[in-house]
Design a protein around this motif. Structure first.
Motif, PDB file in Angstrom:
ATOM      1  N   UNK A 179       0.815  -1.212   0.000  1.00  0.00           N
ATOM      2  CA  UNK A 179       0.000   0.000   0.000  1.00  0.00           C
ATOM      3  C   UNK A 179       0.850   1.264   0.000  1.00  0.00           C
ATOM      4  N   UNK A 180       2.105   1.138   0.414  1.00  0.00           N
ATOM      5  CA  UNK A 180       2.954   2.325   0.482  1.00  0.00           C
ATOM      6  C   UNK A 180       3.161   2.928  -0.897  1.00  0.00           C
ATOM      7  N   UNK A 181       2.749   4.181  -1.037  1.00  0.00           N
ATOM      8  CA  UNK A 181       2.907   4.924  -2.287  1.00  0.00           C
ATOM      9  C   UNK A 181       2.384   4.148  -3.495  1.00  0.00           C
ATOM     10  N   UNK A 182       1.294   3.416  -3.285  1.00  0.00           N
ATOM     11  CA  UNK A 182       0.709   2.617  -4.357  1.00  0.00           C
ATOM     12  C   UNK A 182       0.141   3.523  -5.452  1.00  0.00           C
ATOM     13  N   UNK A 183       0.337   3.139  -6.691  1.00  0.00           N
ATOM     14  CA  UNK A 183      -0.114   3.967  -7.817  1.00  0.00           C
ATOM     15  C   UNK A 183      -1.633   4.118  -7.851  1.00  0.00           C
ATOM     16  N   UNK A 184      -2.356   3.172  -7.239  1.00  0.00           N
ATOM     17  CA  UNK A 184      -3.821   3.247  -7.235  1.00  0.00           C
ATOM     18  C   UNK A 184      -4.329   4.447  -6.438  1.00  0.00           C
TER      19      UNK A 184
END
Length: 256
Positions: free
Chosen positions: A144-149
Motif C-alpha cells: 500500500x505504500x505509495x501505491x499507484x492506485x
C-alpha cells in the motif's frame, strides 16, 4: 441537478473514456485499477454537492434511483470530505476573501468551482496517501505504500468532480468558473429538476458511443495506436455538443 443524473452521466462518460482501452482492461493487472477508477469517479460525481446541505446524495447510503439499494461507503466518504476537506478550505478562503466567497443565493460556491475541486482532490489524495502509508506497516499490507492506485483514485475523483461541474453548467443555475474572483455564472437552459429529457438523451448517446468504440477496438477495426487519442477526444467532442444543445451560454447575469 439530481444526484442520480450526475451519477449516470459521469459513469456513462467514464465508459466512453475506457471503451478504446477495452482489449487491455480485462487482465488481472488492470481490473483493480478500473474498479478504483470507477469508484473515484462515482464519489467525484457527487462530491461538489457537499455545499448543498444534508439532503445531498453524498451524505446518504441509499443510492439515488437505486430502488432502495445502499452503498454504506457513500456517507462515510461524504462526511469525511465535508469535515476534513471542505470545512478547512472554506475557513482558509473565508480568511482570504471574507464574505466574498459566498454566492448570494448559496450552494454552488467553493466545491462548485475549478479551484475548489482541484484543492479538494489534492487533499483527498494526500489523506489517502497518509492512510495507506500508515497501513503499510501492517504485515502483508506493505504494497500500500505509495501505491499507484492512490493517484488513480485521486485523478478519477477530480475527473468526476469536473464532470459534475459540466453537468451543472447546462442547467439554468450554472457554475461560477472563476470563483471566488468572479461570480458570473456560465449556464444553460435545462431545468435541474429532472423534467427535461435532454440529460437522458445525453446519457443514451454516451452509452451508445461507449459500446461502438469498445466493439471497434476489440474487433481491431481501429488500430490500438488510436486508443489514447480516442479516449481523450471523443468525450470532449460529445460534451461540447451536449453543452451547445443545452443552450450554453445562456444570458449572463450579475453575481448571485
Amino acid at each position: 441537478m439530481k444526484g442520480i443524473t450526475h451519477i449516470i452521466l459521469t459513469m456513462a462518460t467514464m465508459l466512453v473514456v475506457l471503451a478504446p482501452l477495452t482489449p487491455s482492461l480485462f487482465t488481472l493487472e488492470s481490473i483493480p485499477a478500473v474498479i478504483i477508477l470507477l469508484l473515484g469517479a462515482f464519489f467525484g460525481s457527487l462530491a461538489p454537492d457537499i455545499d448543498k446541505g444534508k439532503e445531498a446524495a453524498i451524505y446518504h447510503s441509499e443510492i439515488p434511483g437505486g430502488r432502495g439499494k445502499k452503498f454504506p461507503l457513500t456517507p462515510i466518504f461524504g462526511y469525511a470530505l465535508y469535515y476534513f476537506c471542505y470545512k478547512p478550505l472554506q475557513f482558509v478562503f473565508r480568511i482570504i476573501f471574507v464574505t466574498k466567497i459566498y454566492a448570494i443565493n448559496g450552494h454552488r460556491e467553493l466545491p462548485h468551482s475549478p479551484i475548489g475541486i482541484l484543492l479538494i482532490s489534492i487533499l483527498v489524495t494526500i489523506y489517502l496517501w497518509l492512510i495507506c502509508f500508515a497501513l503499510s506497516f501492517v504485515p502483508y499490507l506493505s504494497p500500500l505504500y505509495n501505491n499507484s492506485l492512490i493517484y488513480v483514485f485521486g485523478s478519477a475523483f477530480l475527473l468526476g468532480c469536473f464532470l459534475h461541474l459540466l453537468e451543472d453548467t447546462y442547467d439554468n443555475s450554472g457554475i461560477h468558473y472563476f470563483y471566488p474572483f468572479c461570480f458570473s455564472r456560465l449556464r444553460g437552459k435545462i431545468k435541474g429538476d429532472g423534467t427535461d429529457p435532454r440529460p437522458k438523451i445525453f446519457a443514451v448517446v454516451l452509452l451508445i458511443a461507449a459500446f461502438v468504440l469498445g466493439a471497434l477496438f476489440i474487433s481491431g477495426l481501429i488500430p490500438a495506436i488510436w486508443a489514447y487519442p480516442t479516449t481523450l477526444m471523443v468525450p470532449i467532442v460529445l460534451w461540447v455538443i451536449f453543452l451547445k444543445a443545452s443552450g450554453v451560454p445562456a444570458r449572463k447575469e450579475v453575481r448571485e
